[in-house]
Every structure is written in structure tokens, then in C-alpha cells.
Design a protein around this motif. Sequence first.
Motif, PDB file in Angstrom:
ATOM      1  N   GLN A 197      25.110  78.624  24.135  1.00  0.00           N
ATOM      2  CA  GLN A 197      25.810  77.174  24.799  1.00  0.00           C
ATOM      3  C   GLN A 197      24.924  76.858  25.789  1.00  0.00           C
ATOM      4  OE1 GLN A 197      28.940  77.369  27.939  1.00  0.00           O
ATOM      5  NE2 GLN A 197      30.257  76.760  25.960  1.00  0.00           N
ATOM      6  N   ALA A 198      24.679  75.596  25.572  1.00  0.00           N
ATOM      7  CA  ALA A 198      23.834  74.895  26.716  1.00  0.00           C
ATOM      8  C   ALA A 198      24.627  73.977  27.488  1.00  0.00           C
ATOM      9  CB  ALA A 198      22.718  74.452  26.106  1.00  0.00           C
ATOM     10  N   HIS A 199      24.200  73.915  28.704  1.00  0.00           N
ATOM     11  CA  HIS A 199      25.164  72.963  29.495  1.00  0.00           C
ATOM     12  C   HIS A 199      24.152  72.106  30.430  1.00  0.00           C
ATOM     13  CE1 HIS A 199      28.254  71.036  31.947  1.00  0.00           C
ATOM     14  NE2 HIS A 199      27.498  71.490  33.190  1.00  0.00           N
ATOM     15  N   GLY A 200      24.349  70.782  30.199  1.00  0.00           N
ATOM     16  CA  GLY A 200      23.377  69.852  31.182  1.00  0.00           C
ATOM     17  C   GLY A 200      23.700  68.407  31.043  1.00  0.00           C
ATOM     18  N   ASP A 201      22.811  67.559  31.374  1.00  0.00           N
ATOM     19  CA  ASP A 201      23.059  66.224  31.456  1.00  0.00           C
ATOM     20  C   ASP A 201      23.267  65.809  30.267  1.00  0.00           C
ATOM     21  OD1 ASP A 201      22.609  66.105  34.115  1.00  0.00           O
ATOM     22  OD2 ASP A 201      20.559  65.458  34.123  1.00  0.00           O
ATOM     23  N   PHE A 202      23.053  66.294  29.156  1.00  0.00           N
ATOM     24  CA  PHE A 202      23.513  65.649  28.079  1.00  0.00           C
ATOM     25  C   PHE A 202      24.775  66.163  27.378  1.00  0.00           C
ATOM     26  CE2 PHE A 202      19.020  64.917  27.853  1.00  0.00           C
ATOM     27  CZ  PHE A 202      18.743  63.881  26.710  1.00  0.00           C
ATOM     28  N   GLY A 203      25.521  66.823  28.108  1.00  0.00           N
ATOM     29  CA  GLY A 203      26.682  67.499  27.839  1.00  0.00           C
ATOM     30  C   GLY A 203      26.649  69.159  27.453  1.00  0.00           C
ATOM     31  N   THR A 204      27.687  69.638  27.131  1.00  0.00           N
ATOM     32  CA  THR A 204      28.098  71.078  26.835  1.00  0.00           C
ATOM     33  C   THR A 204      27.838  71.284  24.921  1.00  0.00           C
ATOM     34  OG1 THR A 204      29.212  71.377  28.753  1.00  0.00           O
ATOM     35  CG2 THR A 204      29.301  72.813  27.201  1.00  0.00           C
ATOM     36  N   ILE A 205      27.294  72.264  24.651  1.00  0.00           N
ATOM     37  CA  ILE A 205      27.454  72.269  23.208  1.00  0.00           C
ATOM     38  C   ILE A 205      27.022  73.557  23.089  1.00  0.00           C
ATOM     39  CG2 ILE A 205      24.757  71.826  22.747  1.00  0.00           C
ATOM     40  CD1 ILE A 205      25.597  70.584  19.896  1.00  0.00           C
ATOM     41  N   GLY A 206      27.932  74.573  22.161  1.00  0.00           N
ATOM     42  CA  GLY A 206      28.061  75.756  21.793  1.00  0.00           C
ATOM     43  C   GLY A 206      27.986  76.238  20.538  1.00  0.00           C
ATOM     44  N   GLN A 207      27.087  76.918  19.789  1.00  0.00           N
ATOM     45  CA  GLN A 207      27.160  77.189  18.337  1.00  0.00           C
ATOM     46  C   GLN A 207      26.616  78.742  18.246  1.00  0.00           C
ATOM     47  OE1 GLN A 207      25.205  73.314  16.812  1.00  0.00           O
ATOM     48  NE2 GLN A 207      26.635  73.858  15.120  1.00  0.00           N
ATOM     49  N   LEU A 208      26.785  79.098  16.979  1.00  0.00           N
ATOM     50  CA  LEU A 208      26.280  80.282  16.364  1.00  0.00           C
ATOM     51  C   LEU A 208      24.620  80.009  16.250  1.00  0.00           C
ATOM     52  CD1 LEU A 208      28.733  81.704  13.975  1.00  0.00           C
ATOM     53  CD2 LEU A 208      28.051  82.766  16.284  1.00  0.00           C
ATOM     54  N   GLY A 209      23.812  81.000  16.626  1.00  0.00           N
ATOM     55  CA  GLY A 209      22.315  80.412  16.769  1.00  0.00           C
ATOM     56  C   GLY A 209      21.535  81.115  15.485  1.00  0.00           C
ATOM     57  N   ASP A 210      21.313  82.519  15.425  1.00  0.00           N
ATOM     58  CA  ASP A 210      20.547  82.899  14.306  1.00  0.00           C
ATOM     59  C   ASP A 210      20.991  84.145  13.946  1.00  0.00           C
ATOM     60  OD1 ASP A 210      18.003  81.276  14.676  1.00  0.00           O
ATOM     61  OD2 ASP A 210      18.263  81.556  16.626  1.00  0.00           O
ATOM     62  N   VAL A 211      20.743  84.959  12.826  1.00  0.00           N
ATOM     63  CA  VAL A 211      21.002  86.190  12.590  1.00  0.00           C
ATOM     64  C   VAL A 211      19.742  86.909  12.439  1.00  0.00           C
ATOM     65  CG1 VAL A 211      21.745  87.546  10.707  1.00  0.00           C
ATOM     66  CG2 VAL A 211      23.035  85.720  11.134  1.00  0.00           C
TER      67      VAL A 211
END
Lengths: 301, 134
Positions: free
Chosen positions: A87-101
Amino acid sequence: MKLILSLLLIYISINMAVAQGCSDAGICYFSAHKSDIVEEKVIKNSIDFGYVFGKGPKSVTYNNAYLGYNHDFSEQFNLSLRTTYNQAHGDFGTIGQLGDVFLVGNYNFLKTEKSSWESSFGTKIPLTSANSKINGFALPMEYQPSLGTYDALFGITYHYAYWDFNSSLQLPVIQSNRNSYFDEFSASNDYPSTNLFKRRSDLLLRGSYNFITANQKWSFKPNLIGIYHLGNDSFEDVFGQRKTIADSKGFTVNANLISEYSITNQNSIQWSLAIPLVVRKVKPDGLTRALITQVSYQYKF
Amino acid sequence: MKNLILFLLLIVSISSCREEGIYTSEMNSDFSLSSSLKIKEGTFQPTVGIVVMGNVEIYIKEGKSYLKLSNFSVSKGPDLKVYLSKANTPTEFVNLGPLQNDKIYELPIPIGGYSYVLIHCQQYNHLFATAKLN
């Protein structure tokens, strides 16, 4: 810890993750794995999960988590599986997702009383194509939960007493990154264009020393990690032409300290802190962090 | 342990989130094409399996060229872009950015030689619609 028969330190998950993960300093994401025998019962499995906090160089903060499973098929061979949530949070907003396996195999060989070698091989499978958006606005790579590349991972580690020396290669095999961020179309000027981003390989070198307390409950492992990004990355400009991103190749050096406390023979917690000492001039892949810290728990069974 | 893992998976799934920030909030531009001159227009035609309607119009205002979609709608796609193109396929083109129905796109190059506007899904490299400029 007299019950520990052997130390099969599985560095692949550590070392490879650094090169690819959410951070060049992300080496602290992963915990060392040990193949143990507890009260005559051979422990062949372990599960670990952790929380990772990171601070990016452009006021982006990261809250990441991972869940991993390890299985020892023999004293020589081990497989580990791991998935990440970012999950990333900053000036573009907040977005969280599964990344890699990640699926990684480790093979231990030439073992003597004091030393051993370990070869590692594996793959990283992205769970996104690095083109996540908010309100239809494309996001720079700093906000993407994955690099969006299918990577091959190779590593070799030499263990000598309390020293470990590792070299690893992360090779993007399938460039499935479909990012569509253009600096030209963005209200921000902080990030370079990464439209249809293509990433080059990383070579990692790492050295560490493991201090273990007399009661064997605590261990402290300082690491020095050098990562060389082997070429300049590239993107497709508004005219559909592929452009290399100048100064995106180069050297990163991270310092990392991993502390581990064994609650019982089967349970342990780990804390780590990593900071970059040297960073690449241009980091279009969004991996670099100003600081990263992790808390994790491991259960062996 | 099993319950703990299920709990963690639940936390991860419900925390898949998306919140807008200052650079991703809906922005209403007050730019208008009043007192501009319409120099070209075209009607969108769909590719196979796509539904599209509407027109594209090119304007000149104060020496700059602008593109505007008019009465436009198209089948949903994950990564639709507006291309100004020399042909009816995306071979030689200028990517004007993500498709937004009410956006006025400033053209970064002179319009000469570019006689098509394409709606193209970049992520899956699939052409959705074309409009020939007349």
C-alpha cells in the motif's frame, strides 16, 4: 538452541527481494529460515508474516505486508513461497493491492563443519501489470504494488562460521509492465514518465555477520548490501518511440540490521531496519526508500 | 494458526483500497473553446465487438490546436487512450493521454499529416474505434 542441528540460512528470499521488492532497501523484508529439530521432531515447515513500513524519497509512505511458507524437502533442498501486499500513500492518493508471488528453491552443498555453499533459483510472478490508477489518473511506479515483470532469480551464498556472503541476479524475463504514467499529463513533476516501462536486471552483493547472544535467544545481523542496476531502463514516449532513461543504471548501497528473538524453538519474532547509503541518480522503478523497517513473526512446525 | 492466517488474508482483502489524492482528484478545467475555430471533424467507427458513438472536433485558438470529443461514448476498456494518428491503426501516432469524455486535449504538434483519431486500449494493445478527420 542446542537442538538446532543445522543452519540452512535461506538467503534467496532475502537477497532476491532486495533487488526486486518495493525497495532497494527491502532486503529487510525477509527473515532467515532455519531447518530445526525440536525434541526429536524434525521441523520441516514454517510460516512467516510481517509488516513493513517504508518512507519514499518523495513523501510517499508505504505500508506493506507479506505471508510466506517454507518447506524443507530434505536437509539439502528447500522451497519457499511468498506473497506481498503493498500500500502506498502520498500526493496521488492511497492505493493498496497484492503485489507479487515468489517461488524460490534453495540447495545446500559442500557442507563442512564451518562452512557451506547454497545455490538458489526462483521466480517472481507479478499480480498486477503496474498500471493501477485512481480516478482514471495513471500513477507513477512509486505507487504501483509490483514492477509488473516476470523475473528469474539466481543466487549463490557462501556461509562461513557466522559470516555470509551472497551474490544474486534478478533477470526480468517477461516485461509485462503496462504502466501508463506520463510526466507531461500529470499535475506533479516529481516522477519521470514510465509509460510501458521496461526494466533491466539487478546484480546484488551482500555480506553479513551474525552475532548470537550466549543464551541463544537473540541474534543481531548487520548487513551491507550493494545492488548494481545493470542498464538504463526505458519507456515509450507520446510518439510511441522507446526512450532510455538516462542515469537509471547504477549502484545502490544499503545498510541493514536484522534483530531476532526466539520466543521458543518454534516461534520467533524479528525486527529490521534498513537505510540506503548510496542511491542511483534516477530511480524510475520507484523502488528506493529513504527508510524501511519491518516486524515479522515466524512459526515452525 | 489457521485462523490467524485466514484473519490476515481477510485483512489484506478488505484493505485493498483506492483513495484519491491532490493529483488524482477530479479536476474541472475552466478552459473553453469559445471564440475558437473548428478546422476538422470526424465520426467514430467501432472495431469488431466494440460499441462507439460520437464525433471528434479539432479547433484552433490563439495559434494552438485542440481536440474535443462530442456526444461521445464507447465500450468500457481498462486503459483507453486518445491517439492522434497518421493511419487508422496505431503505427505512427501521438498519445494524447487517457480518454476523458469532457476533456479538451491540447495537441503538442501541428495537426498536418495526422488524419485520424484513435481510441486505443494501451494495456491490451487493442484498437477500439477510429475517426477520420475531414
